[in-house]
Design a protein around this motif. Structure first.
Motif, PDB file in Angstrom:
ATOM      1  N   ASN B 154       0.965  -0.792  -0.035  1.00 47.08           N
ATOM      2  CA  ASN B 154       0.067   0.029  -0.156  1.00 47.08           C
ATOM      3  C   ASN B 154       1.006   1.474   0.580  1.00 47.08           C
ATOM      4  OD1 ASN B 154      -2.325  -1.508   0.212  1.00 47.08           O
ATOM      5  ND2 ASN B 154      -2.843  -0.913   2.692  1.00 47.08           N
ATOM      6  N   MET B 155       1.761   1.008   0.933  1.00 47.24           N
ATOM      7  CA  MET B 155       2.518   2.663   0.759  1.00 47.24           C
ATOM      8  C   MET B 155       3.632   2.528  -0.927  1.00 47.24           C
ATOM      9  SD  MET B 155       5.921   2.779   3.537  1.00 47.24           S
ATOM     10  CE  MET B 155       7.254   2.444   2.267  1.00 47.24           C
ATOM     11  N   ILE B 156       4.181   2.107  -1.276  1.00 44.72           N
ATOM     12  CA  ILE B 156       3.836   2.008  -3.022  1.00 44.72           C
ATOM     13  C   ILE B 156       3.065   2.398  -3.585  1.00 44.72           C
ATOM     14  CG2 ILE B 156       4.826   0.331  -4.388  1.00 44.72           C
ATOM     15  CD1 ILE B 156       6.275  -1.545  -2.979  1.00 44.72           C
ATOM     16  N   ILE B 157       2.155   2.211  -3.396  1.00 41.62           N
ATOM     17  CA  ILE B 157       0.794   2.233  -4.383  1.00 41.62           C
ATOM     18  C   ILE B 157       0.867   4.025  -4.452  1.00 41.62           C
ATOM     19  CG2 ILE B 157      -1.571   2.304  -4.114  1.00 41.62           C
ATOM     20  CD1 ILE B 157      -1.828  -0.474  -4.162  1.00 41.62           C
ATOM     21  N   ALA B 158       0.558   4.443  -2.693  1.00 39.36           N
ATOM     22  CA  ALA B 158       0.942   5.636  -1.799  1.00 39.36           C
ATOM     23  C   ALA B 158       2.106   7.100  -2.679  1.00 39.36           C
ATOM     24  CB  ALA B 158       0.525   5.879  -0.737  1.00 39.36           C
ATOM     25  N   ARG B 159       2.531   6.275  -2.776  1.00 38.49           N
ATOM     26  CA  ARG B 159       4.065   7.036  -3.276  1.00 38.49           C
ATOM     27  C   ARG B 159       4.317   7.177  -4.665  1.00 38.49           C
ATOM     28  NH1 ARG B 159       8.757   3.932  -4.996  1.00 38.49           N
ATOM     29  NH2 ARG B 159      11.105   5.543  -5.036  1.00 38.49           N
ATOM     30  N   THR B 160       3.919   6.175  -5.620  1.00 36.40           N
ATOM     31  CA  THR B 160       3.691   6.309  -6.939  1.00 36.40           C
ATOM     32  C   THR B 160       2.757   7.251  -7.609  1.00 36.40           C
ATOM     33  OG1 THR B 160       3.658   4.149  -7.030  1.00 36.40           O
ATOM     34  CG2 THR B 160       2.803   5.401  -8.778  1.00 36.40           C
ATOM     35  N   PHE B 161       1.825   6.999  -6.543  1.00 35.64           N
ATOM     36  CA  PHE B 161       0.831   8.263  -6.451  1.00 35.64           C
ATOM     37  C   PHE B 161       1.019  10.220  -6.067  1.00 35.64           C
ATOM     38  CE2 PHE B 161      -2.802  11.185  -5.022  1.00 35.64           C
ATOM     39  CZ  PHE B 161      -3.641  11.867  -5.564  1.00 35.64           C
ATOM     40  N   PHE B 162       2.256   9.661  -5.181  1.00 39.50           N
ATOM     41  CA  PHE B 162       2.328  11.563  -4.955  1.00 39.50           C
ATOM     42  C   PHE B 162       3.137  11.586  -5.638  1.00 39.50           C
ATOM     43  CE2 PHE B 162       1.391  10.560  -0.016  1.00 39.50           C
ATOM     44  CZ  PHE B 162       0.873  11.503  -0.321  1.00 39.50           C
ATOM     45  N   THR B 164       3.613  11.136  -9.318  1.00 39.13           N
ATOM     46  CA  THR B 164       2.627  11.366  -9.995  1.00 39.13           C
ATOM     47  C   THR B 164       1.881  12.362  -9.916  1.00 39.13           C
ATOM     48  OG1 THR B 164       1.285   9.285  -9.971  1.00 39.13           O
ATOM     49  CG2 THR B 164       3.026   9.235 -11.441  1.00 39.13           C
ATOM     50  N   ASN B 165       1.186  12.920  -9.069  1.00 39.51           N
ATOM     51  CA  ASN B 165       0.500  13.627  -8.832  1.00 39.51           C
ATOM     52  C   ASN B 165       1.254  15.533  -7.738  1.00 39.51           C
ATOM     53  OD1 ASN B 165      -2.163  12.957 -10.055  1.00 39.51           O
ATOM     54  ND2 ASN B 165      -1.565  11.019  -8.681  1.00 39.51           N
ATOM     55  N   LEU B 166       2.236  15.343  -7.732  1.00 36.70           N
ATOM     56  CA  LEU B 166       2.869  16.393  -7.023  1.00 36.70           C
ATOM     57  C   LEU B 166       4.248  16.153  -7.687  1.00 36.70           C
ATOM     58  CD1 LEU B 166       2.170  15.249  -3.214  1.00 36.70           C
ATOM     59  CD2 LEU B 166       0.897  16.642  -4.304  1.00 36.70           C
ATOM     60  N   PRO B 167       4.086  16.813  -8.701  1.00 34.81           N
ATOM     61  CA  PRO B 167       5.923  17.529  -9.385  1.00 34.81           C
ATOM     62  C   PRO B 167       6.866  18.232  -8.071  1.00 34.81           C
ATOM     63  CG  PRO B 167       4.048  18.227 -10.326  1.00 34.81           C
ATOM     64  CD  PRO B 167       2.700  17.789  -8.966  1.00 34.81           C
ATOM     65  N   ASP B 168       7.522  18.639  -8.444  1.00 31.72           N
ATOM     66  CA  ASP B 168       8.532  18.670  -7.927  1.00 31.72           C
ATOM     67  C   ASP B 168       8.584  20.466  -8.006  1.00 31.72           C
ATOM     68  OD1 ASP B 168       9.693  16.460  -6.156  1.00 31.72           O
ATOM     69  OD2 ASP B 168      11.790  16.827  -8.496  1.00 31.72           O
ATOM     70  N   ILE B 190      -1.601  16.919   1.313  1.00 31.18           N
ATOM     71  CA  ILE B 190      -2.697  15.878   2.365  1.00 31.18           C
ATOM     72  C   ILE B 190      -4.513  16.154   0.834  1.00 31.18           C
ATOM     73  CG2 ILE B 190      -4.141  15.596   3.572  1.00 31.18           C
ATOM     74  CD1 ILE B 190      -1.592  13.990   4.297  1.00 31.18           C
ATOM     75  N   PRO B 191      -4.289  17.217   0.717  1.00 29.06           N
ATOM     76  CA  PRO B 191      -5.441  17.839   0.290  1.00 29.06           C
ATOM     77  C   PRO B 191      -5.585  17.872  -1.066  1.00 29.06           C
ATOM     78  CG  PRO B 191      -5.386  19.998   1.298  1.00 29.06           C
ATOM     79  CD  PRO B 191      -3.687  18.557   1.655  1.00 29.06           C
ATOM     80  N   LEU B 192      -4.577  17.645  -1.897  1.00 25.64           N
ATOM     81  CA  LEU B 192      -4.858  17.006  -3.269  1.00 25.64           C
ATOM     82  C   LEU B 192      -4.487  15.178  -3.240  1.00 25.64           C
ATOM     83  CD1 LEU B 192      -2.527  19.310  -4.499  1.00 25.64           C
ATOM     84  CD2 LEU B 192      -4.785  19.100  -5.542  1.00 25.64           C
ATOM     85  N   SER B 193      -4.845  14.864  -2.169  1.00 29.41           N
ATOM     86  CA  SER B 193      -4.574  12.871  -2.390  1.00 29.41           C
ATOM     87  C   SER B 193      -5.899  12.608  -1.856  1.00 29.41           C
ATOM     88  CB  SER B 193      -3.391  12.444  -1.227  1.00 29.41           C
ATOM     89  OG  SER B 193      -2.837  13.012  -0.586  1.00 29.41           O
ATOM     90  N   LYS B 194      -7.071  13.531  -1.451  1.00 28.83           N
ATOM     91  CA  LYS B 194      -7.385  12.528  -1.451  1.00 28.83           C
ATOM     92  C   LYS B 194      -8.567  10.965  -2.121  1.00 28.83           C
ATOM     93  CE  LYS B 194     -10.589  16.915   0.631  1.00 28.83           C
ATOM     94  NZ  LYS B 194     -10.431  17.352  -0.932  1.00 28.83           N
ATOM     95  N   ALA B 195      -7.740  10.926  -3.141  1.00 32.64           N
ATOM     96  CA  ALA B 195      -7.865   9.789  -3.887  1.00 32.64           C
ATOM     97  C   ALA B 195      -7.981   8.882  -3.316  1.00 32.64           C
ATOM     98  CB  ALA B 195      -8.102   9.578  -5.630  1.00 32.64           C
ATOM     99  N   ILE B 196      -6.201   8.666  -3.341  1.00 30.08           N
ATOM    100  CA  ILE B 196      -5.204   8.175  -2.706  1.00 30.08           C
ATOM    101  C   ILE B 196      -5.300   7.383  -0.698  1.00 30.08           C
ATOM    102  CG2 ILE B 196      -3.068   9.055  -1.438  1.00 30.08           C
ATOM    103  CD1 ILE B 196      -2.948   6.064  -3.303  1.00 30.08           C
ATOM    104  N   PHE B 286     -10.771   0.767  -4.948  1.00 28.49           N
ATOM    105  CA  PHE B 286     -10.579  -0.644  -5.076  1.00 28.49           C
ATOM    106  C   PHE B 286      -9.983  -0.473  -6.399  1.00 28.49           C
ATOM    107  CE2 PHE B 286      -9.216  -4.196  -2.540  1.00 28.49           C
ATOM    108  CZ  PHE B 286      -9.867  -4.220  -1.020  1.00 28.49           C
ATOM    109  N   VAL B 287     -11.256  -0.730  -7.482  1.00 29.06           N
ATOM    110  CA  VAL B 287     -10.114  -0.048  -8.892  1.00 29.06           C
ATOM    111  C   VAL B 287      -9.558   0.454  -9.183  1.00 29.06           C
ATOM    112  CG1 VAL B 287     -11.203   0.382 -10.811  1.00 29.06           C
ATOM    113  CG2 VAL B 287     -12.681  -1.486  -9.347  1.00 29.06           C
ATOM    114  N   LYS B 288      -9.348   1.967  -8.531  1.00 36.24           N
ATOM    115  CA  LYS B 288      -8.017   2.796  -8.429  1.00 36.24           C
ATOM    116  C   LYS B 288      -6.723   2.146  -8.054  1.00 36.24           C
ATOM    117  CE  LYS B 288      -9.603   7.223  -8.484  1.00 36.24           C
ATOM    118  NZ  LYS B 288     -10.516   8.101  -8.126  1.00 36.24           N
ATOM    119  N   GLY B 289      -7.774   1.571  -6.745  1.00 32.74           N
ATOM    120  CA  GLY B 289      -5.620   0.728  -6.755  1.00 32.74           C
ATOM    121  C   GLY B 289      -5.113   0.249  -7.223  1.00 32.74           C
ATOM    122  N   VAL B 290      -5.813  -0.482  -7.681  1.00 33.30           N
ATOM    123  CA  VAL B 290      -5.221  -1.567  -8.539  1.00 33.30           C
ATOM    124  C   VAL B 290      -5.089  -1.284  -9.492  1.00 33.30           C
ATOM    125  CG1 VAL B 290      -5.476  -3.786  -9.945  1.00 33.30           C
ATOM    126  CG2 VAL B 290      -7.159  -3.537  -8.159  1.00 33.30           C
TER     127      VAL B 290
END
Lengths: 316, 297
Positions: B154-162, B164-168, B190-196, B286-290
């Protein structure tokens, strides 16, 4: 362009900052990762250190370090025991059967769903087939016992209505593997289609249009467009699944066990639980566990290497 | 589309729709059966005459179930374990994932290696059991909240999300405006990552609600049993007990089996209710996470 080159300089500049300065600057980041770090340390790395009891005669009173060393005794005991061969065989056969049965079906279903013209129907089917994934294992097996009960179960009612003899599914060891594998297929097929459906969504529609103009039927398009385009995903998933052949889960097998199916249902993990926790033969059990984990590890590493060579994809 | 369907495609469509429909029936029927059996007359269910419609509607099972205190204790426990466990897990996972997604973090590769290694190698069941015991967590309900707090997957999923969604660039811009790392995490990430966060809540929550293994390993006091262990006793153990020896034991066994027969359908429904309620929401995430997970992190 100017902006981009500035950015590059800036990032480059980042890396030339002395380490201690970077540590100080980013201390918040370290604080954020700290709880997870500590958790993993306590519940993953300390047990790895504790695995040394596999080479000792662990006595709870003495603790891990003070217990006397016994070398390979525990391993020798396991390999010499009559259970050893059966356990490994049961584990491998159950796992391979599960892999063979549960791997192709989600691919087929995903290809079929992808060809549904009616979005509503597709959504409906998806909503239904994902549902079993959310059922707990306890409930799943409870439901199986209900449906397959010898006298009152719906399946046996159907069998007798068709003129057959009722089958006592949970009372015959020959049924254990089929029940285990096919209930797993029932539970996870829908969910395993997700990854393929998302891969299929990436197939460009132009390719299909061109094929339609050339007069290709739907079936032909599945065969020559859709299937090849999800093949890489399937290969990776298959390779990864092979890497986990020896790590088949404890939860479901344990709940399905009874005295009748024990000769085929006893697998390494359930054996470890019984010997270690119930019979408190800690060191012996830890040795069996270590043996299993090393096989898993080697399998994963080799399979990962294979995957990298075959598809250019790997886990690390 | 202007192109007319060929005959072959029409046949294909019919077969395709029919097979999918059969699939739906195979999946739905067992679930449907439990529902109708739970409101049918127990005798009708036991004689196998309930197949498509409820027979002799009766809520006896449910009323018995309402009076069963072990079920409700389990329910309460599971609710507590799930809420607290999920809360703790999500916070820990999100903050670690955020940290590991930042390129400027010195030692990032080492830290990733530290986490990922545990996905491939573990000490095993027995050393973990000894560790938990040494920490004094045996038979302590806290163990059910703490164990499984961080799932590296799960941590890797969240990291991937960050990643791709929080550019430097976003971080740099915030930094120029005088925003510190922690501020950035709290007010922007946090506010930008409600989905994750929703994905993690669903992943952890469902796993926690459905698990029985940790409780079986570490909890012996029935007061602390989560619902799944209570269910296991009702659904699976009523017929697996030792052969009775005394007459009293036989009567007792028969009583227990009768009771279990009566309530087992209702208990399945009641225990799945929370999952059922969140299903539409859970399914989506769940679908999104997968999907996020399938992108290599």
């Amino acid at each position: 362009m100017v902006k981009a080159s500035k950015m590059r300089q800036r990032k480059d500049g980042f890396n030339h900052t002395p380490i201690w300065k970077r540590l100080r600057r980013d201390y918040v980041l370290y604080l954020l990762v700290l709880p997870a770090f500590i958790y993993i340390f306590i519940f993953n790395y300390i047990p790895m250190y504790g695995v040394q009891i596999a080479f000792k005669e662990y006595m709870p009173g003495l603790g891990i370090e003070a217990s006397p060393w016994t070398g390979w005794d525990n391993f020798e005991r396991f390999f010499a025991s009559p259970d050893c061969g059966t356990l490994i065989w049961n584990t491998v056969i159950l796992s391979v059967y599960q892999l063979v049965a549960s791997f192709p079906i989600p691919i087929i279903i995903a290809l079929m769903l992808n060809q549904c013209n009616s979005i509503g129907y597709k959504k409906f089917v998806q909503n239904v087939i994902y549902a079993p994934h959310f059922i707990s294992i306890v409930v799943l097996i409870g439901m199986m016992q209900i449906m397959m009960a010898p006298n009152s179960g719906v399946i046996n009612t159907l069998i007798t209505a068709l003129g057959g003899e009722p089958i006592f599914f949970f009372g015959e060891e020959g049924w254990f593997r089929h029940l285990y594998v096919w209930s797993g297929v029932w539970q996870s097929t829908g969910f395993n289609t997700i990854i393929y459906i998302s891969a299929l969504a990436g197939v460009s529609y132009e390719m299909h249009e061109a094929a339609i103009v050339d007069g290709a039927s739907k079936f032909k398009r599945i065969l020559y467009i859709d299937f090849p385009s999800i093949l890489p995903t399937a290969v990776i998933l298959l390779i990864m699944a092979v890497g986990q052949i020896m790590s088949i889960g404890f939860d479901k097998v344990y709940l399905m066990q009874n005295s009748i199916n024990m000769p085929v249902s006893e697998i390494i993990s359930t054996y470890i639980y019984k010997k270690g926790i119930l019979d408190t033969d800690y060191s012996f059990s830890a040795a069996v566990g270590l043996f299993n984990n090393i096989i898993n590890f080697v399998l994963l590493i080799s399979v990962n290497g294979l995957s990298r060579r075959v598809s250019g994809n790997s886990l690390w | 589309m202007a192109i007319r369907k060929s005959k072959e495609d029409k046949v294909f469509d019919i077969i395709n729709y029919s097979i999918l429909f059969i699939l739906v029936l195979i999946i739905i029927y067992p679930l449907y059966f439990v529902v109708i059996a739970s409101v049918s007359n127990p005798d009708a269910v036991n004689s196998g005459s309930v197949t498509f419609w409820p027979q002799g509607v009766s809520f006896e099972g449910y009323s018995k179930l309402l009076g069963d205190s072990s079920i409700w204790t389990g329910y309460r426990n599971s609710l507590i374990y799930t809420t607290c466990g999920t809360f703790l897990s999500v916070i820990t996972t999100i903050s670690a994932a955020f940290s590991l997604s930042r390129k400027q973090l010195f030692g990032r590769n080492f830290l990733m290696g530290y986490f990922v290694f545990t996905m491939y190698f573990s000490g095993g069941m027995i050393p973990l059991y000894i560790t938990v015991n040494n920490l004094g967590l045996y038979n302590n309900p806290l163990v059910l909240i703490i164990l499984g707090m961080v799932s590296v997957y799960n941590m890797i999923i969240a990291r991937t999300f960050f990643q791709t969604n929080l550019p430097d660039e976003l971080f740099e811009a915030a930094e120029i405006d005088g925003c510190g790392t922690f501020q950035f995490f709290l007010r922007i990430a946090i506010p930008l990552s409600k989905a994750i966060i929703a994905v993690l809540v669903v992943f952890y929550g469902v796993a926690q609600w459905n698990s029985y293994f940790n409780a079986m390993m570490y909890i012996s006091n029935k007061e602390y049993y989560p619902l799944q262990l209570v269910l296991r006793e009702i659904l699976l153990q009523s017929r697996m007990v030792e052969p009775p020896t005394t007459e009293g034991a036989i009567v007792d066994l028969i009583e227990r089996q009768k009771y279990a027969e009566l309530i087992k359908y209702g208990v399945i429904i009641v225990s799945s209710l929370p999952v059922l309620v969140v299903y539409p929401f859970a399914q989506k995430y769940f679908v999104k996470g997968v999907m996020i997970g399938s992108v290599k992190g």
